[in-house]
Design an enzyme around this catalytic site. Structure first.
Site, PDB file in Angstrom:
ATOM      1  N   CYS A  51       0.806  -1.228   0.000  1.00 35.15           N
ATOM      2  CA  CYS A  51       0.000   0.000   0.000  1.00 35.15           C
ATOM      3  C   CYS A  51       0.834   1.271   0.000  1.00 35.15           C
ATOM      4  O   CYS A  51       0.296   2.367  -0.135  1.00 35.15           O
ATOM      5  CB  CYS A  51      -0.951   0.009   1.194  1.00 35.15           C
ATOM      6  N   CYS A  97       1.246  -4.318   8.503  1.00 32.95           N
ATOM      7  CA  CYS A  97       1.086  -2.916   8.129  1.00 32.95           C
ATOM      8  C   CYS A  97      -0.258  -2.430   8.682  1.00 32.95           C
ATOM      9  O   CYS A  97      -1.274  -3.100   8.509  1.00 32.95           O
ATOM     10  CB  CYS A  97       1.112  -2.796   6.614  1.00 32.95           C
ATOM     11  N   CYS A 100      -2.897  -1.633   5.436  1.00 35.00           N
ATOM     12  CA  CYS A 100      -3.491  -2.676   4.594  1.00 35.00           C
ATOM     13  C   CYS A 100      -3.513  -4.035   5.288  1.00 35.00           C
ATOM     14  O   CYS A 100      -4.014  -4.999   4.727  1.00 35.00           O
ATOM     15  CB  CYS A 100      -2.754  -2.783   3.266  1.00 35.00           C
ATOM     16  N   CYS A 120      11.796  -8.207  12.633  1.00 35.39           N
ATOM     17  CA  CYS A 120      12.376  -9.107  11.639  1.00 35.39           C
ATOM     18  C   CYS A 120      11.413  -9.131  10.455  1.00 35.39           C
ATOM     19  O   CYS A 120      10.339  -9.727  10.526  1.00 35.39           O
ATOM     20  CB  CYS A 120      12.519 -10.476  12.283  1.00 35.39           C
TER      21      CYS A 120
HETATM   22 ZN   LIG Z   1       0.477  -1.745   3.731  1.00 36.86          ZN
END
Ligand SMILES: [Zn+2]
Length: 132
Positions: A51, A97, A100, A120
């Site tokens: 995204c 994230c 998204c 990581c």
């Molecule tokens: Zn994203």
């Protein structure tokens, strides 16, 4: 608060490479020492490959020897979200994230920095933008 980006499975498949799709949407893990950013020491920003949200900065990147890009902290606290992951017979903390909800990797409590954290992250989940 970040506005969530929602796309259908078919849209993600179209937008992402097979490797990106496997990591981001199927929670896959690239093989250690194979990712394109593992050895990247350039100065710049790491964005979500799905995204485009800014996730990490090169200033927080370090060589953990794990075989994956490792960071001590996200670029912004709300750039990523952590989820408990009990797959593969282990209890780990998954990092996604925040925009998204793409799978990025895991966070472990053995980092070298002030936070004591090691993010990581799969190279396939990232898009690096070098600083001008
Ligand atoms: Zn994203």
């Amino acid at each position: 608060m970040t506005d969530k980006l929602e796309m259908t499975d078919a849209e993600w498949r179209k937008k992402l490479s097979p490797e990106q799709y496997h990591v981001l949407r199927e929670k896959g893990t690239e093989r250690a020492f194979t990712g394109k950013y593992e050895k990247n020491k350039a100065t710049g920003e790491y964005h979500c490959a799905a995204c485009g949200q800014r996730l990490f900065d090169s200033s927080e990147k370090y060589d953990s020897g794990s075989g994956w890009p490792s960071f001590t902290a996200p670029a912004e606290d709300d750039a990523v979200e952590a989820h408990r992951d009990v797959s593969h017979g282990m209890v780990r903390t998954e990092v996604v994230c925040s925009k998204c909800e793409g799978h990025l990797g895991h966070v472990f409590p053995d980092g070298p920095g002030e936070s004591g954290l090691r993010y990581c992250i799969n190279s396939a989940a990232l898009d690096f933008e070098p600083e001008d």
